[in-house]
Design an enzyme around this catalytic site. Structure first.
Site, mmCIF file in Angstrom:
data_model
loop_
_atom_site.group_PDB
_atom_site.id
_atom_site.type_symbol
_atom_site.label_atom_id
_atom_site.label_comp_id
_atom_site.label_asym_id
_atom_site.label_seq_id
_atom_site.Cartn_x
_atom_site.Cartn_y
_atom_site.Cartn_z
ATOM 1 N N LYS A 115 53.436 33.300 32.538
ATOM 2 C CA LYS A 115 52.813 32.001 32.826
ATOM 3 C C LYS A 115 53.279 30.961 31.798
ATOM 4 C CE LYS A 115 48.217 30.198 33.590
ATOM 5 N NZ LYS A 115 46.974 30.386 32.875
ATOM 6 N N LYS A 132 40.166 37.765 48.303
ATOM 7 C CA LYS A 132 39.444 38.791 47.546
ATOM 8 C C LYS A 132 38.216 38.172 46.873
ATOM 9 C CE LYS A 132 39.894 41.809 43.561
ATOM 10 N NZ LYS A 132 39.737 41.594 42.173
ATOM 11 N N LYS A 155 35.282 36.358 40.763
ATOM 12 C CA LYS A 155 34.719 35.199 40.072
ATOM 13 C C LYS A 155 35.813 34.167 39.795
ATOM 14 C CE LYS A 155 34.734 37.632 35.641
ATOM 15 N NZ LYS A 155 35.099 38.933 36.208
HETATM 16 P P1 ADP Z 1 36.407 39.674 39.295
HETATM 17 O O1 ADP Z 1 37.595 39.781 40.216
HETATM 18 O O2 ADP Z 1 35.260 38.963 39.907
HETATM 19 O O3 ADP Z 1 36.810 39.128 37.936
HETATM 20 P P2 ADP Z 1 36.323 42.186 37.939
HETATM 21 O O4 ADP Z 1 37.814 42.238 37.844
HETATM 22 O O5 ADP Z 1 35.523 41.944 36.708
HETATM 23 O O6 ADP Z 1 35.913 41.151 39.063
HETATM 24 O O7 ADP Z 1 35.802 43.505 38.676
HETATM 25 C C1 ADP Z 1 35.386 44.662 38.055
HETATM 26 C C2 ADP Z 1 35.601 45.803 39.045
HETATM 27 O O8 ADP Z 1 34.878 45.517 40.266
HETATM 28 C C3 ADP Z 1 37.063 45.935 39.466
HETATM 29 O O9 ADP Z 1 37.793 46.808 38.653
HETATM 30 C C4 ADP Z 1 36.951 46.470 40.872
HETATM 31 O O10 ADP Z 1 36.840 47.873 40.821
HETATM 32 C C5 ADP Z 1 35.651 45.904 41.385
HETATM 33 N N1 ADP Z 1 35.876 44.742 42.253
HETATM 34 C C6 ADP Z 1 35.807 43.438 41.904
HETATM 35 N N2 ADP Z 1 36.024 42.630 42.948
HETATM 36 C C7 ADP Z 1 36.253 43.440 44.006
HETATM 37 C C8 ADP Z 1 36.552 43.206 45.390
HETATM 38 N N3 ADP Z 1 36.647 41.981 45.882
HETATM 39 N N4 ADP Z 1 36.730 44.280 46.186
HETATM 40 C C9 ADP Z 1 36.629 45.538 45.698
HETATM 41 N N5 ADP Z 1 36.350 45.822 44.410
HETATM 42 C C10 ADP Z 1 36.169 44.793 43.568
#
Ligand code: ADP
Ligand code: TRP
Length: 331
Positions: free
Chosen positions: A116, A200, A203
């Site tokens: 980036k 997807k 957040k």
């Molecule tokens: P975000 O994408 O909101 O930042 P995180 O990366 O903190 O979420 O997510 C933590 C865990 O929650 C991920 O490792 C994944 O296993 C699960 N997770 C998050 N969003 C999804 C989604 N849209 N579909 C399936 N699993 C998800």
């Protein structure tokens, strides 16, 4: 036969949403019914992006409360806060001495930051703190400290578990057999849960439905799910619909088949489908939501659960660290 040691960490970087619930929290709670698991709130890993202690603390409580409210089996799961075990800092620092710098250069999250910056014409390391750079070493310390065999993680974390395995191997080569080699287990069964805009749920996209939103907010969010512009009369494709994709994770087989049929048959508007989804989610999560709110209003109860977990985790951590220090520094 010795039982496999399962360990995973959950980073407290946001209020839990339905994607976290379906993709991570629910599988962990289900697993806690059968396996002994070390499960910690990875607050130290949140430090490289969140610099406000109140925010980290609040998200940590929310993650812990969500797990407990969902019925985490506390007889099997040792639930604790990562930062409560000081041994992890010490092991991470010791592990830096056997970890090649080049390994860190290859970490996906660091590489993404470099790419980036390069694209923007900035210094390659602009905005990269050492917490981000050595994030995989801290994670290796988490994994190796508790003698983990199996590490269930989302696909994005697979490389980190492989790094932990590499680091364990480097250590064992130098100092003799000390660490077990952990295996990542990637649960893909839930797939990617879509958010309000169909991308997807994340957040980062601001398209989430909070897991334990109050009823009125839950309803409002669900009503905001983006759909195509088919009229109520038209036949609709359930597999292309965020409404149906979410419903599948809350309803039983008969209910799912029935809603699928209503989509395909035509004669049901998206507004009706959203109401069906809202009522289902609200009834499935209602009791857990009450418990979640109760726990967040009684943080001393959560503190007691986390402290109890930390006391158990610390025994294992101290033993491992002692063993490692003996190997590195002598008797
Ligand atoms: P975000 O994408 O909101 O930042 P995180 O990366 O903190 O979420 O997510 C933590 C865990 O929650 C991920 O490792 C994944 O296993 C699960 N997770 C998050 N969003 C999804 C989604 N849209 N579909 C399936 N699993 C998800
Ligand atoms: N890095 C993981 C994440 O972002 C959280 C985590 C920290 C973890 N330490 C861990 C996961 C050890 C498994 C094992 O989601």
């Amino acid at each position: 036969m010795s039982e496999k040691i399962v360990l995973t960490g959950i980073k407290p970087t946001g209020t839990p949403h339905l994607g976290n619930y379906i993709g991570a929290l629910k599988p962990l709670v289900d697993m806690s019914q059968k396996s002994r698991t070390f499960m910690f709130i990875a607050d130290l890993h949140a430090l490289n992006t969140i610099h406000d202690p109140k925010v980290i603390q609040q998200y940590s409580y929310e993650m812990a409360a969500a797990l407990v409210a969902m019925g985490l089996n506390l007889d099997n799961a040792i639930l604790f806060r990562q930062s409560d075990i000081v041994e992890v800092y010490e092991l991470a620092t010791l592990l830096t001495n056997v970890t090649p710098k080049g390994l860190m250069n290859r970490a996906h999250s660091y590489k993404a930051a470099v790419e980036k910056n390069t694209a923007a014409g900035d210094d390659v390391d602009a905005g990269v703190n050492m917490g981000l750079y050595i994030y995989p070493i801290l994670m290796a310390a988490d994994i190796l400290l508790y003698n983990s065999d199996i590490v269930p993680v989302g696909a994005d974390q697979k490389q980190h578990v492989e790094f932990a395995r590499d680091i364990a191997g480097y250590f064992n080569n130098i100092y003799g057999e000390t660490f077990k080699l952990p295996e990542p287990v990637i649960s893909e069964s839930a797939g990617t849960i879509p958010g309000l805009d169909g991308r997807k749920m994340s957040k980062s996209y601001d398209n989430t439905i909070p897991l334990f939103a109050p009823e009125s907010e839950l309803k409002k969010k669900i009503m905001r799910i983006i759909t195509d512009s088919k009229t109520p009369e038209e036949s609709k494709d359930p597999d292309e619909s965020t409404i149906f994709q979410l419903y599948k994770h809350f309803a039983d087989e008969n209910e799912i088949a029935k809603l699928r049929e209503m989509f395909v048959a035509g004669g049901m508007g998206y507004g009706t489908a959203k109401t069906i989804l809202y009522e289902k989610i609200n009834s499935v999560l209602g009791d857990a939501r009450n418990e979640y709110n109760r726990l967040l209003a009684n943080k001393s109860e959560l503190d007691a659960i986390l402290e109890n977990g930390a006391n158990k985790a610390r025994v294992v951590a101290a033993e491992t660290l002692k063993r490692v220090k003996r190997k590195m520094l002598g008797e």
